[in-house]
Motif scaffolding. Structure first.
Motif, PDB file in Angstrom:
ATOM      1  N   LEU A   1      13.027   1.451   0.361  1.00  0.00           N
ATOM      2  CA  LEU A   1      13.220   2.875   0.567  1.00  0.00           C
ATOM      3  C   LEU A   1      11.992   3.526   1.173  1.00  0.00           C
ATOM      4  N   SER A   2      10.815   3.035   0.831  1.00  0.00           N
ATOM      5  CA  SER A   2       9.575   3.599   1.335  1.00  0.00           C
ATOM      6  C   SER A   2       8.482   2.556   1.196  1.00  0.00           C
ATOM      7  N   ALA A   3       7.436   2.679   2.016  1.00  0.00           N
ATOM      8  CA  ALA A   3       6.339   1.709   1.990  1.00  0.00           C
ATOM      9  C   ALA A   3       5.046   2.405   2.391  1.00  0.00           C
ATOM     10  N   ARG A   4       3.938   1.957   1.781  1.00  0.00           N
ATOM     11  CA  ARG A   4       2.630   2.499   2.153  1.00  0.00           C
ATOM     12  C   ARG A   4       1.543   1.499   1.797  1.00  0.00           C
ATOM     13  N   VAL A   5       0.559   1.386   2.669  1.00  0.00           N
ATOM     14  CA  VAL A   5      -0.641   0.608   2.384  1.00  0.00           C
ATOM     15  C   VAL A   5      -1.705   1.563   1.883  1.00  0.00           C
ATOM     16  N   VAL A   6      -2.268   1.274   0.709  1.00  0.00           N
ATOM     17  CA  VAL A   6      -3.331   2.107   0.149  1.00  0.00           C
ATOM     18  C   VAL A   6      -4.276   1.194  -0.619  1.00  0.00           C
ATOM     19  N   GLY A   7      -5.567   1.348  -0.349  1.00  0.00           N
ATOM     20  CA  GLY A   7      -6.540   0.469  -0.993  1.00  0.00           C
ATOM     21  C   GLY A   7      -6.272  -0.973  -0.621  1.00  0.00           C
ATOM     22  N   ASN A   8      -6.188  -1.832  -1.615  1.00  0.00           N
ATOM     23  CA  ASN A   8      -5.878  -3.250  -1.370  1.00  0.00           C
ATOM     24  C   ASN A   8      -4.451  -3.592  -1.757  1.00  0.00           C
ATOM     25  N   ARG A   9      -3.566  -2.594  -1.676  1.00  0.00           N
ATOM     26  CA  ARG A   9      -2.175  -2.799  -2.090  1.00  0.00           C
ATOM     27  C   ARG A   9      -1.200  -2.377  -0.982  1.00  0.00           C
ATOM     28  N   LEU A  10      -0.119  -3.149  -0.845  1.00  0.00           N
ATOM     29  CA  LEU A  10       1.070  -2.730  -0.108  1.00  0.00           C
ATOM     30  C   LEU A  10       2.080  -2.290  -1.164  1.00  0.00           C
TER      31      LEU A  10
ATOM     32  N   VAL B   1       6.984  -1.928  -6.400  1.00  0.00           N
ATOM     33  CA  VAL B   1       6.383  -3.256  -6.269  1.00  0.00           C
ATOM     34  C   VAL B   1       5.091  -3.121  -5.476  1.00  0.00           C
ATOM     35  N   ALA B   2       3.995  -3.593  -6.044  1.00  0.00           N
ATOM     36  CA  ALA B   2       2.698  -3.558  -5.367  1.00  0.00           C
ATOM     37  C   ALA B   2       2.279  -4.990  -5.052  1.00  0.00           C
ATOM     38  N   ARG B   3       1.935  -5.249  -3.784  1.00  0.00           N
ATOM     39  CA  ARG B   3       1.524  -6.576  -3.336  1.00  0.00           C
ATOM     40  C   ARG B   3       0.052  -6.573  -2.943  1.00  0.00           C
ATOM     41  N   ASP B   4      -0.590  -7.698  -3.204  1.00  0.00           N
ATOM     42  CA  ASP B   4      -1.980  -7.886  -2.808  1.00  0.00           C
ATOM     43  C   ASP B   4      -2.039  -8.044  -1.287  1.00  0.00           C
ATOM     44  N   LEU B   5      -2.877  -7.254  -0.612  1.00  0.00           N
ATOM     45  CA  LEU B   5      -2.926  -7.307   0.845  1.00  0.00           C
ATOM     46  C   LEU B   5      -3.459  -8.637   1.367  1.00  0.00           C
ATOM     47  N   ARG B   6      -4.262  -9.334   0.582  1.00  0.00           N
ATOM     48  CA  ARG B   6      -4.850 -10.580   1.070  1.00  0.00           C
ATOM     49  C   ARG B   6      -3.866 -11.742   1.020  1.00  0.00           C
ATOM     50  N   THR B   7      -3.018 -11.774   0.001  1.00  0.00           N
ATOM     51  CA  THR B   7      -2.139 -12.921  -0.201  1.00  0.00           C
ATOM     52  C   THR B   7      -0.661 -12.596  -0.078  1.00  0.00           C
ATOM     53  N   GLY B   8      -0.300 -11.344  -0.227  1.00  0.00           N
ATOM     54  CA  GLY B   8       1.102 -10.951  -0.225  1.00  0.00           C
ATOM     55  C   GLY B   8       1.790 -11.124  -1.556  1.00  0.00           C
TER      56      GLY B   8
END
Length: 748
Positions: free
Chosen positions: A553-562, A576-583
């Motif tokens: 429904l919506s998505a945003r990158v902030v800090g080290n999280r997607l 759901v928050a994903r680690d930007l380095r590993t996904g």
């Protein structure tokens, strides 16, 4: 025209309340309905006596699929559909305009300029269908609605909205003899060339008031279609060679929709500028009719109980304050989603169209004249009629890109100068590509399609998708930056979630094609735009469902999280928050009570917290998803809409009060609005924050209110029909958007 509900019509279907009947026939009934957010819709249903038949249910589902393919620019935008319900139903936008046959009956044969503009627009509609390997098979004047912004093609096989006399009572929408192609009349395959033949017949009708093969018994018409030459008497001379070729008996001799469009019209000017005054007045009258509608229900026959069957929605309880406001302003809200652009075009200075009959009503005089009406002057810096997104379905809109904003709809993306409202460029999109365009705030990216075809082949041998940057001067896609599809992830379906710092985050499907998108496995992928490589790929938990709903429904990158809002098969929403380095998923939390229809706004976050409304205002820690604070302690029982963060202060609209400002540290209120107008603020509409004012939408009177950040009272009122508002800081403009228009207001 709307008719009263029958005594046994349900009060609603799904989440939609029924207001009136628009038509009923052999396969189903079409109702005028209203969404929970106040949008007026057409709701099609199937009769219970045939709903148990697999063939008819399949056809109903296929109609919904075809209507989604053509999208809101060229058709009635599908808002929601449930072909699996006990009573299958489909909710679409309510199109404000007459069918073409009514328009010609009212205004007489259309002038050549109208026919050319109509034909070119219909070529675009058919091209949209054909691009997705869909053919209409029943194009005719009664299936074409004429609006101020262009024609819309409707009816892909169920009841016509205007009564039984236009229904295919056999239950098979295989075509109408007067507008069939020769190959369709003989039972052969109906290809896109067959739709071109039907379109040419429609344009002859528009220019002359009759079809190219006359009228009469079906058998006589079918014979003439197969063996007789079309009668083009009365057709403007310059159109005769163009339409003659399109009416060729041999499908191979007919032009494509793109060729025909180029021969008909150069695409210049607004569509409404080409319409006769009588047609424009009829469009306005129909819009006014919806505003004035009072729901009515016919009494039951004497030998039947006067009870209404239960619907698929729970019975409504007592109205809240907001509900009472909506009821009082229902006529305004009902058309705001479907026809605001019509009123902006017709103009405040024009007489309000009267009812269809009764004192004061004068039937518009037919005629070919095209004279410009005065345009409505709102309290805006600028306003434009521009095809925009559907307010119930589109995610983050509009996109901000440098000094431009980008409007994304089903059919196109358009770059608009935020300061002047002037269009700079457009590019076409295939069906449901709203998630295939994204911005990082300065640049725009899109997913492009490349086809490999065998020589002379009608369909592509293979299709590949790539990510490219859009030239903001021309709207053209530059070189391919990274492949979206590959041998493992074929990219049959893909969603561009976000682009930040030369990394694009996408959801990509893989596996063989299935009937429904949610029957495919999906993965979240990070693409490096500097070298085209994949940084990481992580699969979504797979659970097949017969649904084409997007996962996100919506998505945003902030800090080290997607951070993603993910809608599940059962309609619930998870954060759901994903680690930007590993996904990999860092944390996954349910958003209890979130209605997936109302949480599509851009996510609000800083480096520490994600901020949520739609209930108490809450702050979740980005590190682990735990709750840092909520407003239940300081303002118990209060409900807030989506929050906005500006200079370390959190702003949200509190239901029945207005704007409230909070500190981000512990969620303590800093100030609350003092205006009496705040009680009418729509808390579901995201506010916009400037340096002097906070801007909030009023549900009564459809105003954008400027609330002083120092006085905490309403200091300015701007008339608007918008329901989405975006701050364009660079141009100091508040962008108000709706399905049919854009407007700019001062951001101070």
């Amino acid at each position: 025209m709307p008719f009263p509900l029958a005594h046994d019509d349900p009060p609603g279907l799904g989440p939609y309340r029924l207001l009136a009947r628009l038509g009923s026939g052999g396969m189903g009934t079409v109702y005028l309905a209203r969404s929970p957010g106040g949008r007026t819709l057409a709701l099609k249903t199937m009769h219970a006596r045939i709903a148990a038949t697999t063939e008819f249910r399949t056809r109903f589902r296929l109609e919904a699929d075809a209507a989604r393919v053509i999208g809101g620019r060229y058709g009635a935008q599908v808002v929601e559909a449930d072909p699996l319900a006990a009573t299958p139903w489909m909710a679409t936008e309510y199109v404000l305009g007459p069918p073409l046959d009514d328009a010609v009956e009212l205004a007489g044969p259309l002038p050549e300029a109208s026919v050319r503009a109509l034909g070119a627009a219909l070529c675009g509609a058919l091209g949209q269908l054909h691009h997705s390997d869909v053919v209409h098979r029943d194009l005719k004047p009664s299936n074409i609605m004429v609006t101020a912004h262009g024609p819309k093609v409707i009816d892909f096989g169920i009841a016509r909205a205007l009564g039984d006399d236009r229904l295919t009572h056999t239950g098979a929408a295989v075509g109408t003899p007067a507008f069939m192609s020769p190959e369709q009349a003989t039972g052969q395959e109906h290809t896109p060339a067959g739709d071109v033949f039907a379109l040419a017949g429609v344009l002859v009708f528009a220019a002359t008031g009759r079809g190219p093969f006359g009228d009469g018994q079906p058998a006589d018409l079918l014979y003439r279609v197969r063996y007789s030459e079309p009668d083009l008497t009365g057709t403007p001379a310059a159109l005769v060679p163009v339409l003659s070729r399109a009416l060729a008996k041999d499908p191979a001799e007919r032009p494509s929709t793109a060729e025909l469009a180029a021969q008909l019209h150069d695409g210049g000017g607004e569509f409404a500028d080409h319409l006769p005054d009588a047609v424009l007045a009829e469009i306005g009258r129909r819009a006014s009719e919806v505003w004035q509608l009072v729901p009515q229900r016919l009494p039951a026959p004497p030998d039947q109980p006067a009870t209404v069957p239960s619907a698929d929605v729970p019975a409504a309880g007592g109205l809240s304050r907001r509900g009472l406001l909506m009821a009082g302003a229902g006529s305004v809200l009902g058309v705001a989603g479907a026809g605001a652009g019509v009123w902006a075009w017709l103009g405040r200075d024009q007489p309000t169209p009267g009812p269809a009959t009764g004192p004061g009503y004068t039937k518009p005089k037919p005629g070919p004249s095209v004279s410009a009406l005065k345009k409505k002057k709102l309290d805006s810096v600028w306003q434009k009629q521009i095809s925009g997104p559907d307010e119930d379905q589109n995610p983050e809109v509009p996109l901000v890109a440098g000094d431009q904003i980008v409007m994304v709809s089903d059919a196109e993306a358009r770059g608009v100068d935020a300061k002047s409202g002037e269009s700079r460029w457009t590019f076409s999109l295939s069906f449901d590509e709203r998630w295939q365009v994204a911005s990082d705030g300065a640049r725009v990216y899109r997913i492009t399609r490349e086809e490999e075809r065998e020589k002379g082949g009608m369909f592509p041998k293979s299709v590949s998708w790539f990510l490219a940057r859009v030239d903001l001067a021309t709207g053209k896609a530059g070189k391919n930056l990274a492949p979206v599809s590959d041998d493992q992830h074929n990219g049959l379906d893909s969603r561009l979630l976000a682009v930040v710092d030369d990394t694009a985050y996408l959801a990509i499907s893989h596996g063989k094609a299935k009937k429904y998108e949610r029957q495919l496995p999906w993965s979240v992928v990070a693409l490096d735009l500097t070298n085209g490589s994949r940084k990481w790929t992580d699969p979504l938990p797979f659970q097949a469902a017969e649904s084409d709903e997007n996962h996100f429904l919506s998505a945003r990158v902030v800090g080290n999280r997607l951070v993603l809002l993910q809608q599940m098969n059962d309609g619930t929403v998870r954060i759901v928050a994903r680690d930007l380095r590993t996904g990999k998923v860092a944390w996954d939390k349910p958003w209890k009570g979130a209605d997936r229809r109302y949480v599509r706004d851009p996510l609000t976050a800083d480096d520490q917290h994600l901020y949520l409304g739609h209930g108490p205002l809450r702050a979740l820690r980005l590190s682990d998803g735990g709750q840092a604070w909520d407003t239940s302690g300081t303002r118990p029982g209060k409900t807030y809409g989506p929050p906005v963060l500006k200079d370390g202060v959190l702003y949200a609209v509190e239901e029945d009060l207005g704007l409230v400002a909070f500190g981000t540290g512990g969620g303590k209120p800093r100030w609350t609005e003092k205006s009496w107008e705040g009680k009418s603020a729509d808390h579901l509409v995201r506010p916009v924050i400037g340096s002097e004012y906070a801007y909030s939408y009023s549900i009564t009177g459809t105003f954008l209110r400027a609330v002083g950040l120092t006085s905490h009272t309403t200091e300015q009122l701007y008339k608007t029909s918008g329901k989405k508002f975006t701050a364009h800081e660079k141009s100091r403009t508040v962008i108000a958007s709706g399905p049919d228009f854009l407007a700019g207001f001062p951001l101070r």
